[in-house]
Scaffold this motif. Structure first.
Motif, PDB file in Angstrom:
ATOM      1  N   ALA A  34      18.491   0.563   9.038  1.00 38.23           N
ATOM      2  CA  ALA A  34      18.695   0.639  10.487  1.00 38.23           C
ATOM      3  C   ALA A  34      18.265   2.006  11.014  1.00 38.23           C
ATOM      4  N   ARG A  71      15.329   2.706  13.678  1.00 36.54           N
ATOM      5  CA  ARG A  71      15.491   3.492  14.905  1.00 36.54           C
ATOM      6  C   ARG A  71      14.501   4.646  14.950  1.00 36.54           C
ATOM      7  N   GLN A  72      14.281   5.275  13.801  1.00 33.17           N
ATOM      8  CA  GLN A  72      13.340   6.398  13.770  1.00 33.17           C
ATOM      9  C   GLN A  72      11.917   5.930  14.082  1.00 33.17           C
ATOM     10  N   PHE A  93      11.754   5.153  17.707  1.00 31.87           N
ATOM     11  CA  PHE A  93      11.767   6.380  18.493  1.00 31.87           C
ATOM     12  C   PHE A  93      10.410   7.068  18.460  1.00 31.87           C
ATOM     13  N   ASP A 112      20.645  13.651  17.292  1.00 32.94           N
ATOM     14  CA  ASP A 112      20.624  12.967  15.997  1.00 32.94           C
ATOM     15  C   ASP A 112      20.987  13.919  14.869  1.00 32.94           C
ATOM     16  N   ASP A 139      20.382   2.919  26.067  1.00 34.08           N
ATOM     17  CA  ASP A 139      19.467   2.997  24.940  1.00 34.08           C
ATOM     18  C   ASP A 139      18.222   3.786  25.345  1.00 34.08           C
ATOM     19  N   ARG A 140      17.571   4.363  24.346  1.00 36.30           N
ATOM     20  CA  ARG A 140      16.410   5.195  24.622  1.00 36.30           C
ATOM     21  C   ARG A 140      15.211   4.351  25.038  1.00 36.30           C
TER      22      ARG A 140
END
Length: 473
Positions: free
Chosen positions: A221, A225-226, A229, A288, A393-394
């Motif tokens: 996960a 996400r990375q 991003f 983060d 959320d981003r």
């Protein structure tokens, strides 16, 4: 392997010790029986009732009564009646140490195997006699030899049996571990997410496999996400860079005909937008990093902040209208990083001004249970209930068709959520219409409006009663 070798050494030492202890016990028992026989003969001699031959128990015992000149005065069946069992020096040695025994060859006495001889003194100094009792050790020696052979044969068999059992037990216990290792090797060697095999049962290996799978899920996960991003950041950075490049290429082709003042203005706007985007990305990266344990990555100096002063300083950057400030009725102090709190309020105001029809209201008020509330209300279209969590959320934009220049990169509310959470607070979005009465607004809104409520823990601030109230202005 080492444990089995240690077991073999231990069993061998135990076997040797057992054999030695058994031999010592049997010899002591034989000496005790012989001494008891000798003492009985002494009692008979004391009353002058020595029988002929002397009574003994068993064929492996011989008894002699020898006087001070070395003459045999009485003997048991099978014992020599002329020659003493022990030489004069041997008799003297045992007489000096009454508790000792002497081992002599069996052929000297016509008996089997080694013979243990004990001596008991009878009579007084004038009429001293010696009772010699000989006991054959052949049977005892055979018993000890049998035990020794049994131990020597049993230890290798026992060690082999234990080794087999340990090997099978360890194999059964480590087989799930080997499957876990093989599964981990497959996961490490591939790009696809995977899970380790979970063995049956509720033992430690099962729980280890479950825990490792949970860790793999969290890592996957985090990698997802990375990747998202990085992809979103690259996509957002590409747009202003493309604009910069396009502006420069067009101006280069036009040469002196280009309006360089307008080009400079456009480049400055794009570079400012790019700088804002980079700052936002860096702040989220620090957030983060802070979640991994570096608490100093996100905040600067933390101190008391008064919400009324914060609202006044940030709202001064926006035109009035549309921004309207309602000062709080009393000073409201919280603990936090002033720069981070300025960014929280600025991002909320940017979002509200972008979507408001006519007016944006910003204020603060004390909440329940030692909380203070920061409120930003606009009269825009609002946000559907299903999207109120997703907007944090981003890179989230609820209107994907609008231009990025007008709608931003979708990082403002994500930054707000991160900073508020790290201050120990909460943020909630709702339709503004039901809360207008709380703010003293009785006119209808152009749209549903959006109510943004940020709650911070109240801070403790000591007030100097002698201080001038206007010094803080």
């Amino acid at each position: 392997m080492i444990s089995v070798l240690g077991l073999a050494v231990g069993l061998a030492a135990g076997g040797i010790g057992l054999t030695a202890a058994l031999g010592f016990a049997l010899e002591r028992s034989a000496d005790t029986d012989a001494r008891t026989t000798g003492e009985a003969i002494v009692q008979l001699a004391a009353v002058g009732a020595l029988p002929d031959p002397l009574p003994v128990a068993g064929d492996d015992v011989r008894v002699q009564v020898v006087d001070g000149q070395g003459r045999v005065s009485a003997a048991s069946i099978g014992a020599d009646r002329l020659v003493p069992m022990l030489y004069a020096n041997e008799r003297a040695q045992l007489a000096a140490d009454p508790g000792a025994a002497l081992v002599v060859p069996g052929d000297r006495l016509g008996m089997r195997g080694p013979v243990r001889v004990i001596l008991v003194v009878a009579g007084g100094p004038a009429d001293q006699r010696f009772v010699l009792v000989a006991r054959s050790m052949a049977d005892i020696s055979r018993s000890i030899a049998l035990v020794r052979v049994s131990v020597l044969l049993a230890i290798p068999l026992l060690v082999a049996g234990v080794a087999v059992v340990v090997w099978r037990a360890l194999g059964a216990a480590l087989r799930p571990v080997e499957r876990l290792r093989a599964g981990a090797a497959e996961i490490t060697g591939g790009d696809q997410a995977g899970h380790l095999p979970v063995p049956d049962g509720g033992d430690e290996i099962h729980r280890l496999a479950v825990t490792l799978n949970d860790m793999l899920d969290r890592q996957e996960a985090a990698r997802a996400r990375q990747r998202a991003f990085v992809a979103d950041a690259a996509h957002e950075l590409r747009s202003p860079l493309t604009n910069l490049r396009t502006e420069l290429e067009v101006a280069q082709r036009l040469g002196e005909r280009a309006d360089w003042a307008a080009v400079a203005g456009n480049l400055l706007a794009d570079s400012q937008r790019l700088a804002r985007l980079v700052d936002d990305l860096l702040l989220l990266a620090r957030a983060d990093q802070e979640q991994t344990g570096d608490s100093a990555a996100l905040f600067g100096a933390v101190g008391p902040v008064e919400l009324g002063e914060l609202i006044a300083s940030v709202a001064a950057r926006y035109p009035r209208p549309p921004v309207r400030v309602v000062p709080p009725a009393e000073p409201l102090w919280i603990e936090g990083d002033p720069d981070a709190l300025v960014r929280v309020l600025a991002n909320l105001l940017d979002n509200a001004v972008r979507h408001a029809h006519r007016e944006v209201l910003v204020t603060a008020r004390p909440g329940a249970d030692r909380w203070h509330e920061l409120l930003v209300v606009d009269d825009g279209p609002g946000i559907r209930a299903a999207d109120r969590q997703r907007v944090f959320d981003r890179f989230t934009r609820l209107d994907d068709a609008r231009a990025r220049d007008a709608g931003g990169a979708g990082l403002g509310l994500a930054i707000v959520a991160q900073l508020v959470r790290r201050h120990g607070g909460t943020i909630e979005l709702a339709d503004a219409e039901p809360f207008l009465a709380d703010l003293g607004i009785d006119r209808p809104l152009a749209g549903r409006g959006l109510w943004a409520q940020v709650r911070f823990p109240a801070g403790e601030v000591e007030v100097d009663p002698d201080a001038d109230p206007e010094d803080g202005e």
